[in-house]
Design a protein around this motif. Structure first.
Motif, short mmCIF file in Angstrom:
data_model
loop_
_atom_site.label_atom_id
_atom_site.label_comp_id
_atom_site.label_asym_id
_atom_site.label_seq_id
_atom_site.Cartn_x
_atom_site.Cartn_y
_atom_site.Cartn_z
N GLN A 47 -5.49 80.07 118.00
CA GLN A 47 -5.03 81.15 117.12
C GLN A 47 -3.84 80.72 116.28
O GLN A 47 -3.64 81.19 115.16
N ILE A 48 -3.02 79.84 116.83
CA ILE A 48 -1.79 79.40 116.15
C ILE A 48 -2.12 78.75 114.81
O ILE A 48 -1.36 78.89 113.85
N SER A 49 -3.27 78.07 114.74
CA SER A 49 -3.66 77.36 113.51
C SER A 49 -3.68 78.27 112.29
O SER A 49 -3.38 77.83 111.17
N GLU A 50 -4.04 79.53 112.49
CA GLU A 50 -4.12 80.49 111.38
C GLU A 50 -2.78 80.70 110.69
O GLU A 50 -2.72 81.12 109.53
N PHE A 51 -1.68 80.42 111.40
CA PHE A 51 -0.35 80.75 110.89
C PHE A 51 0.49 79.52 110.54
O PHE A 51 1.66 79.65 110.21
N LEU A 52 -0.11 78.32 110.60
CA LEU A 52 0.66 77.09 110.38
C LEU A 52 1.33 77.05 109.00
O LEU A 52 2.50 76.66 108.89
N ASP A 53 0.62 77.44 107.96
CA ASP A 53 1.21 77.40 106.62
C ASP A 53 2.41 78.34 106.51
O ASP A 53 3.47 77.96 106.01
N ALA A 54 2.24 79.56 106.99
CA ALA A 54 3.32 80.55 106.92
C ALA A 54 4.52 80.11 107.76
O ALA A 54 5.67 80.28 107.35
N LEU A 55 4.25 79.52 108.93
CA LEU A 55 5.33 79.03 109.78
C LEU A 55 6.08 77.89 109.12
O LEU A 55 7.32 77.81 109.17
N ALA A 56 5.34 76.99 108.47
CA ALA A 56 5.96 75.85 107.80
C ALA A 56 6.90 76.33 106.70
O ALA A 56 8.05 75.88 106.60
N VAL A 57 6.46 77.25 105.88
CA VAL A 57 7.27 77.78 104.78
C VAL A 57 8.52 78.47 105.33
O VAL A 57 9.63 78.28 104.82
N LEU A 58 8.36 79.25 106.39
CA LEU A 58 9.49 79.97 106.99
C LEU A 58 10.51 79.01 107.59
O LEU A 58 11.72 79.16 107.38
N ARG A 59 10.04 78.00 108.31
CA ARG A 59 10.96 77.02 108.91
C ARG A 59 11.77 76.29 107.83
O ARG A 59 12.98 76.11 107.97
N ILE A 60 11.11 75.87 106.77
CA ILE A 60 11.82 75.17 105.69
C ILE A 60 12.90 76.07 105.09
O ILE A 60 14.03 75.63 104.86
N ALA A 61 12.57 77.34 104.86
CA ALA A 61 13.52 78.27 104.25
C ALA A 61 14.73 78.51 105.15
O ALA A 61 15.88 78.42 104.70
N ILE A 62 14.49 78.78 106.41
CA ILE A 62 15.59 79.14 107.33
C ILE A 62 16.43 77.92 107.69
O ILE A 62 17.66 77.99 107.74
N PHE A 63 15.80 76.79 107.95
CA PHE A 63 16.54 75.61 108.40
C PHE A 63 17.29 74.89 107.27
O PHE A 63 18.01 73.94 107.53
N ARG A 64 17.15 75.36 106.02
CA ARG A 64 18.00 74.82 104.94
C ARG A 64 19.45 75.25 105.12
O ARG A 64 20.37 74.60 104.64
N ASP A 65 19.64 76.38 105.77
CA ASP A 65 20.98 76.93 105.97
C ASP A 65 21.74 76.16 107.05
O ASP A 65 21.14 75.51 107.91
N PHE A 66 23.06 76.28 107.01
CA PHE A 66 23.91 75.72 108.06
C PHE A 66 23.57 76.43 109.37
O PHE A 66 23.35 77.64 109.37
N PRO A 67 23.50 75.74 110.52
CA PRO A 67 23.96 74.38 110.74
C PRO A 67 22.89 73.28 110.58
O PRO A 67 23.22 72.11 110.67
N TYR A 68 21.63 73.65 110.33
CA TYR A 68 20.59 72.61 110.28
C TYR A 68 20.58 71.84 108.97
O TYR A 68 20.39 70.62 108.97
N LEU A 69 20.74 72.54 107.84
CA LEU A 69 20.81 71.86 106.53
C LEU A 69 19.61 70.95 106.29
O LEU A 69 19.71 69.89 105.68
N TYR A 70 18.45 71.41 106.76
CA TYR A 70 17.23 70.61 106.80
C TYR A 70 16.50 70.62 105.46
O TYR A 70 16.18 71.69 104.94
N ASP A 71 16.26 69.45 104.93
CA ASP A 71 15.51 69.32 103.69
C ASP A 71 14.06 68.99 104.05
O ASP A 71 13.64 67.84 104.03
N GLY A 72 13.30 70.02 104.38
CA GLY A 72 11.96 69.82 104.94
C GLY A 72 10.86 69.76 103.90
O GLY A 72 11.04 70.14 102.74
N THR A 73 9.70 69.26 104.34
CA THR A 73 8.51 69.21 103.50
C THR A 73 7.36 69.92 104.22
O THR A 73 7.28 69.91 105.46
N LEU A 74 6.47 70.50 103.45
CA LEU A 74 5.31 71.19 104.03
C LEU A 74 4.45 70.22 104.83
O LEU A 74 3.94 70.57 105.90
N GLU A 75 4.29 69.02 104.32
CA GLU A 75 3.45 68.02 105.00
C GLU A 75 3.98 67.74 106.41
O GLU A 75 3.23 67.75 107.38
#
Length: 194
Positions: A11-39
Motif C-alpha cells: 500500500q505504501i507504494s501508492e504514496f511514494l511520490d507524495a511522501l518524496a515531495v513532502l520530505r524534500i519540502a520539510i527537510f529543507r528547513d533547519f536543522p536538516y537543511l536538506y537539498d533533496g531530489t525526487l529520484e
C-alpha cells in the motif's frame, strides 16, 4: 478536514511520490537543511514499500498528503543506522526504528506529532520480539549560520513522549542547501522501551 490513515506493505507504494515531495519540502528547513531530489527520495522510500514490518502514518486533507511519519524494524534499515546498536550490544531484531515525521507548518500544534509516535509504537508492539523503539535527529552546532532566531528544539517534546537521548550516534551524508557537495552529519539516537 484532516484524516489519519495508516498504510503498510505494498500500500505504501501508492504514496511514494507524495511522501518524496513532502520530505524534500520539510527537510529543507533547519536543522536538516536538506537539498533533496525526487529520484533519491523515491529510492530511499521504496525500502518501506518492500518491508513487511514497515508502516507510514499519513495525514490527509481532502485527499492531499500534508503530513507523514514512517517506521520499520531496525533490522531492515541500512548499516549506518544499525551499526551503533550492534556495537553497543543490542539485538537489532528487537528494535523498531521511527524514521521521520514530516508535517506542513499549517498543521502543527494539533497533537499530530504525538499521534505519529502513538501509531508507530502501537505498530511496533504488534511485531513479535520488539522491545525498544528508537529514532535519531541531526546534531547541529548551536551557532549555525542558518539557524533561525526563533528556532526551538524538539527535545522537550520527545522527552514528554518517554524518549531519552542515548550516547549512540551515527553519521549520515547529504547535501545541505548552502553547500555544493554532500557532507557527513552526526545523528543522535533517542530510545524508549516498549
Amino acid at each position: 478536514m484532516t484524516q489519519i490513515q495508516v498504510v503498510t506493505g505494498a500500500q505504501i507504494s501508492e504514496f511514494l511520490d507524495a511522501l518524496a515531495v513532502l520530505r524534500i519540502a520539510i527537510f529543507r528547513d533547519f536543522p536538516y537543511l536538506y537539498d533533496g531530489t525526487l529520484e533519491y527520495e523515491k529510492s530511499y522510500l521504496s525500502t518501506y514499500a518492500k518491508s513487511n514490518g514497515a508502516l507510514v502514518v499519513l495525514i490527509l486533507d481532502d485527499g492531499k498528503v500534508v503530513g507523514a511519519s514512517t517506521g520499520l524494524p531496525l533490522s531492515e534499515e541500512t548499516i549506518e543506522f544499525k551499526q551503533p546498536f550492534i556495537d553497543a550490544g543490542y539485538n537489532v531484531d528487537e528494535i523498531f526504528y521511527c524514521a521521520e515525521s514530516v508535517l506542513l507548518p499549517a498543521y502543527r500544534g494539533r497533537g499530530l506529532g504525538k499521534r505519529f509516535f502513538e501509531e508507530r509504537e502501537a505498530h511496533a508492539k504488534q511485531i513479535e520480539g520488539m522491545k525498544h523503539v528508537c529514532f535519531c535527529a541531526v546534531v547541529r552546532e548551536e551557532q549555525h549560520p542558518l539557524k533561525p532566531s526563533d528556532y526551538k528544539t524538539l527535545d522537550p517534546f520527545w522527552m514528554s513522549q518517554g524518549y531519552s537521548k542515548t550516547r549512540l550516534t551515527c553519521e549520515y551524508v547529504w547535501q545541505d542547501i548552502d553547500k555544493s557537495v554532500d557532507t557527513a552529519k552526526t545523528m543522535q539516537f533517542w530510545m524508549k522501551s516498549l
